[in-house]
Design a protein around this motif. Structure first.
Motif, PDB file in Angstrom:
ATOM      1  N   SER A  11       0.857  -1.187   0.000  1.00 29.38           N
ATOM      2  CA  SER A  11       0.000   0.000   0.000  1.00 29.38           C
ATOM      3  C   SER A  11       0.889   1.232   0.000  1.00 29.38           C
ATOM      4  O   SER A  11       1.819   1.323   0.813  1.00 29.38           O
ATOM      5  N   LYS A  12       0.626   2.169  -0.881  1.00 29.00           N
ATOM      6  CA  LYS A  12       1.468   3.366  -0.967  1.00 29.00           C
ATOM      7  C   LYS A  12       1.112   4.416   0.073  1.00 29.00           C
ATOM      8  O   LYS A  12       1.754   5.462   0.162  1.00 29.00           O
ATOM      9  N   ASN A  13       0.070   4.150   0.866  1.00 28.50           N
ATOM     10  CA  ASN A  13      -0.277   5.047   1.969  1.00 28.50           C
ATOM     11  C   ASN A  13      -1.040   4.254   3.028  1.00 28.50           C
ATOM     12  O   ASN A  13      -1.476   3.125   2.785  1.00 28.50           O
ATOM     13  N   ALA A  14      -1.201   4.876   4.177  1.00 30.80           N
ATOM     14  CA  ALA A  14      -1.838   4.175   5.294  1.00 30.80           C
ATOM     15  C   ALA A  14      -3.308   3.880   5.017  1.00 30.80           C
ATOM     16  O   ALA A  14      -3.854   2.890   5.509  1.00 30.80           O
ATOM     17  N   GLY A  15      -3.970   4.729   4.228  1.00 29.81           N
ATOM     18  CA  GLY A  15      -5.397   4.556   3.972  1.00 29.81           C
ATOM     19  C   GLY A  15      -5.744   3.305   3.190  1.00 29.81           C
ATOM     20  O   GLY A  15      -6.884   2.840   3.241  1.00 29.81           O
ATOM     21  N   GLY A  16      -4.782   2.733   2.449  1.00 31.99           N
ATOM     22  CA  GLY A  16      -5.063   1.553   1.636  1.00 31.99           C
ATOM     23  C   GLY A  16      -4.710   0.245   2.300  1.00 31.99           C
ATOM     24  O   GLY A  16      -4.721  -0.804   1.645  1.00 31.99           O
ATOM     25  N   ALA A  17      -4.421   0.267   3.594  1.00 33.29           N
ATOM     26  CA  ALA A  17      -3.952  -0.941   4.281  1.00 33.29           C
ATOM     27  C   ALA A  17      -4.984  -2.061   4.254  1.00 33.29           C
ATOM     28  O   ALA A  17      -4.650  -3.229   4.042  1.00 33.29           O
ATOM     29  N   LYS A  18      -6.245  -1.726   4.445  1.00 37.73           N
ATOM     30  CA  LYS A  18      -7.285  -2.756   4.486  1.00 37.73           C
ATOM     31  C   LYS A  18      -7.405  -3.460   3.140  1.00 37.73           C
ATOM     32  O   LYS A  18      -7.518  -4.693   3.062  1.00 37.73           O
ATOM     33  N   ARG A  19      -7.350  -2.682   2.055  1.00 39.16           N
ATOM     34  CA  ARG A  19      -7.449  -3.253   0.709  1.00 39.16           C
ATOM     35  C   ARG A  19      -6.274  -4.177   0.421  1.00 39.16           C
ATOM     36  O   ARG A  19      -6.419  -5.251  -0.160  1.00 39.16           O
ATOM     37  N   VAL A  20      -5.094  -3.755   0.841  1.00 41.82           N
ATOM     38  CA  VAL A  20      -3.871  -4.516   0.577  1.00 41.82           C
ATOM     39  C   VAL A  20      -3.844  -5.819   1.373  1.00 41.82           C
ATOM     40  O   VAL A  20      -3.484  -6.877   0.844  1.00 41.82           O
ATOM     41  N   THR A  21      -4.231  -5.766   2.641  1.00 44.83           N
ATOM     42  CA  THR A  21      -4.210  -6.982   3.461  1.00 44.83           C
ATOM     43  C   THR A  21      -5.219  -8.007   2.967  1.00 44.83           C
ATOM     44  O   THR A  21      -4.989  -9.210   3.056  1.00 44.83           O
ATOM     45  N   SER A  22      -6.333  -7.514   2.415  1.00 43.83           N
ATOM     46  CA  SER A  22      -7.340  -8.434   1.879  1.00 43.83           C
ATOM     47  C   SER A  22      -6.793  -9.222   0.701  1.00 43.83           C
ATOM     48  O   SER A  22      -6.956 -10.451   0.613  1.00 43.83           O
ATOM     49  N   LEU A  23      -6.101  -8.538  -0.251  1.00 43.02           N
ATOM     50  CA  LEU A  23      -5.512  -9.222  -1.401  1.00 43.02           C
ATOM     51  C   LEU A  23      -4.369 -10.138  -0.957  1.00 43.02           C
ATOM     52  O   LEU A  23      -4.222 -11.247  -1.482  1.00 43.02           O
ATOM     53  N   ALA A  24      -3.575  -9.687   0.017  1.00 44.32           N
ATOM     54  CA  ALA A  24      -2.467 -10.509   0.514  1.00 44.32           C
ATOM     55  C   ALA A  24      -2.992 -11.799   1.151  1.00 44.32           C
ATOM     56  O   ALA A  24      -2.418 -12.876   0.956  1.00 44.32           O
ATOM     57  N   ASP A  25      -4.095 -11.705   1.881  1.00 42.14           N
ATOM     58  CA  ASP A  25      -4.690 -12.907   2.483  1.00 42.14           C
ATOM     59  C   ASP A  25      -5.212 -13.857   1.407  1.00 42.14           C
ATOM     60  O   ASP A  25      -5.095 -15.075   1.518  1.00 42.14           O
ATOM     61  N   ARG A  26      -5.803 -13.300   0.335  1.00 39.41           N
ATOM     62  CA  ARG A  26      -6.312 -14.140  -0.753  1.00 39.41           C
ATOM     63  C   ARG A  26      -5.186 -14.911  -1.419  1.00 39.41           C
ATOM     64  O   ARG A  26      -5.338 -16.088  -1.777  1.00 39.41           O
ATOM     65  N   LEU A  27      -4.049 -14.244  -1.632  1.00 39.08           N
ATOM     66  CA  LEU A  27      -2.912 -14.871  -2.304  1.00 39.08           C
ATOM     67  C   LEU A  27      -1.992 -15.612  -1.332  1.00 39.08           C
ATOM     68  O   LEU A  27      -1.068 -16.307  -1.761  1.00 39.08           O
ATOM     69  N   ASN A  28      -2.233 -15.406  -0.040  1.00 43.37           N
ATOM     70  CA  ASN A  28      -1.402 -16.023   1.007  1.00 43.37           C
ATOM     71  C   ASN A  28       0.058 -15.600   0.877  1.00 43.37           C
ATOM     72  O   ASN A  28       0.979 -16.414   0.914  1.00 43.37           O
ATOM     73  N   ILE A  29       0.260 -14.275   0.684  1.00 43.43           N
ATOM     74  CA  ILE A  29       1.611 -13.727   0.621  1.00 43.43           C
ATOM     75  C   ILE A  29       1.703 -12.559   1.602  1.00 43.43           C
ATOM     76  O   ILE A  29       0.715 -12.166   2.228  1.00 43.43           O
ATOM     77  N   ASP A  30       2.891 -11.982   1.728  1.00 47.95           N
ATOM     78  CA  ASP A  30       3.123 -10.897   2.682  1.00 47.95           C
ATOM     79  C   ASP A  30       2.597  -9.571   2.140  1.00 47.95           C
ATOM     80  O   ASP A  30       2.302  -9.429   0.950  1.00 47.95           O
ATOM     81  N   PHE A  31       2.503  -8.603   3.041  1.00 48.81           N
ATOM     82  CA  PHE A  31       2.143  -7.256   2.625  1.00 48.81           C
ATOM     83  C   PHE A  31       3.092  -6.257   3.272  1.00 48.81           C
ATOM     84  O   PHE A  31       3.772  -6.557   4.262  1.00 48.81           O
ATOM     85  N   ALA A  32       3.151  -5.054   2.709  1.00 49.73           N
ATOM     86  CA  ALA A  32       4.001  -3.986   3.229  1.00 49.73           C
ATOM     87  C   ALA A  32       3.259  -2.663   3.105  1.00 49.73           C
ATOM     88  O   ALA A  32       2.251  -2.551   2.393  1.00 49.73           O
ATOM     89  N   LEU A  33       3.768  -1.662   3.779  1.00 51.92           N
ATOM     90  CA  LEU A  33       3.121  -0.346   3.813  1.00 51.92           C
ATOM     91  C   LEU A  33       4.174   0.736   3.670  1.00 51.92           C
ATOM     92  O   LEU A  33       5.236   0.673   4.297  1.00 51.92           O
ATOM     93  N   ILE A  34       3.873   1.705   2.822  1.00 51.31           N
ATOM     94  CA  ILE A  34       4.736   2.886   2.698  1.00 51.31           C
ATOM     95  C   ILE A  34       4.020   4.055   3.363  1.00 51.31           C
ATOM     96  O   ILE A  34       2.869   4.355   3.036  1.00 51.31           O
ATOM     97  N   HIS A  35       4.705   4.694   4.288  1.00 50.52           N
ATOM     98  CA  HIS A  35       4.130   5.856   4.970  1.00 50.52           C
ATOM     99  C   HIS A  35       4.842   7.108   4.502  1.00 50.52           C
ATOM    100  O   HIS A  35       6.071   7.188   4.557  1.00 50.52           O
ATOM    101  N   MET A  36       4.073   8.088   4.035  1.00 48.43           N
ATOM    102  CA  MET A  36       4.630   9.361   3.596  1.00 48.43           C
ATOM    103  C   MET A  36       4.298  10.412   4.647  1.00 48.43           C
ATOM    104  O   MET A  36       3.132  10.764   4.829  1.00 48.43           O
TER     105      MET A  36
END
Length: 337
Positions: free
Chosen positions: A169-194
């Protein structure tokens, strides 16, 4: 599909045709024109009395014309005694304005929801709303569908070594969307904070100027990178540029991994390219930009094509992208939803 009619607006005829072909029905006849003074005129060409009506009209570059056309089509069907009217709006107009960002600002998405209800719509089908809370703006049922299954399938079928990937996720606001896709694919996720606020601490900070504070989009999850347009002059309001690389913080491990920067839409591309550069600097193997709605304003596609750190950009066909624009960026992949 007895007692059912499908009408396709002018904003995205390609998508309307694909839906009609999938269902094996012909779109209903409708005459969509504009008078010389640019007023929209709609004439439904078939009877809709006691019919279940579906109107397919997504957002488009002419977003205000598309919205008015949709409202008039809904009202025309309502006035012709349609039993039930469903508006299929893959990209919901004004969805980025779903909360008040300034003291004297407007919640435009709520206004659009009210106007649609008044026009006579009974049901709304949309995709990946910018803020899922927008469903509460309506007093009619809303189905907010997700492109995540389609995107996940594309990743599994087209990306080598996706199992060693990271959804970012390129910002904190997209964390929920990113974790959902990561759980579907069973891979890791990361977050960029600006952290943009630090620039205000210096005596020469651009944030000390009221006009620059006004032009800055306040919320990280609403950041779209585009310069604003002055409604009176039609000129761009330039946002003050600054070196923000040192303010970016990466939370997560991307060393030697395939990275998927995911968001609900891509309008301007500045923050996506910044994020891609940051990931590569931290050792990412390759970077994919993925979004449901590919608005891609201005010269975004050309900038993405020229960026060496972006391997591919993937969007869906919820938003119309003409062939001549697609030709500007061989990296672009458009998924059919």
């Amino acid at each position: 599909m007895r007692k059912t009619k499908i009408f396709v607006g002018s904003s995205h005829p390609e998508l309307g045709g694909l839906v009609s072909n999938r269902l094996g029905v012909e779109p209903g006849a409708v005459k969509l024109t504009q008078f010389k003074n640019k007023e929209t005129s709609v004439e439904i060409g078939v009877s809709v009395r006691n019919e279940d009506v579906y109107i397919i009209q997504s957002g488009s570059p002419k977003i205000n014309d598309s919205l008015m056309e949709l409202l008039i089509m809904i009202n025309a069907c309502k006035g012709s005694s349609a039993q039930r009217i469903t508006a299929v709006i893959p990209y919901f107009p004004y969805s980025k304005q779903s909360k008040k960002k300034k003291h004297r600002g407007a919640i435009a998405a709520k206004l659009v929801a009210n106007i649609m209800s008044i026009s006579g719509v009974d049901h709304i089908i949309t995709m990946d709303l910018h803020a899922s809370q927008m469903q509460g703006f309506f007093n009619v049922p809303v189905d907010n569908l997700y492109a995540e299954p389609t995107i996940g399938k594309w990743i599994q079928e087209n990306v080598e070594d996706w199992q060693n990937g990271v959804v970012v996720s390129k910002n904190a606001g997209g964390a929920k969307r990113v974790t959902s896709l990561a759980d579907r694919l069973n891979i890791d996720f990361a977050l960029i904070h600006m952290d943009r606020s630090r620039r205000a601490h210096g005596p020469d900070s651009s944030l000390s100027k009221p006009e620059n504070i006004y032009n800055r989009l306040e919320d990280e999850d609403d950041e779209d990178d585009d310069n604003l347009i002055d409604a009176e002059t039609g000129n761009e309001i330039e946002r003050e540029a600054a070196d923000e690389t040192s303010l970016m913080t990466l939370v997560g491990d991307v060393q030697g991994k395939v990275c998927f920067i995911v968001d609900d839409m891509i309008d301007g591309c500045h923050s996506f390219l910044e994020a891609a550069d940051n990931l590569v600097n931290h050792g990412a193997k390759s970077v994919y930009i993925i979004a449901t709605h590919g608005i891609l304003s201005g010269n975004s596609l050309r900038q993405i094509e020229e960026c060496p750190n972006v391997h591919k950009i993937v969007v869906t066909n919820t938003y119309p992208i003409p062939p001549e624009k697609r030709a500007l960026c061989p990296k672009l992949n458009v998924l059919d939803i």
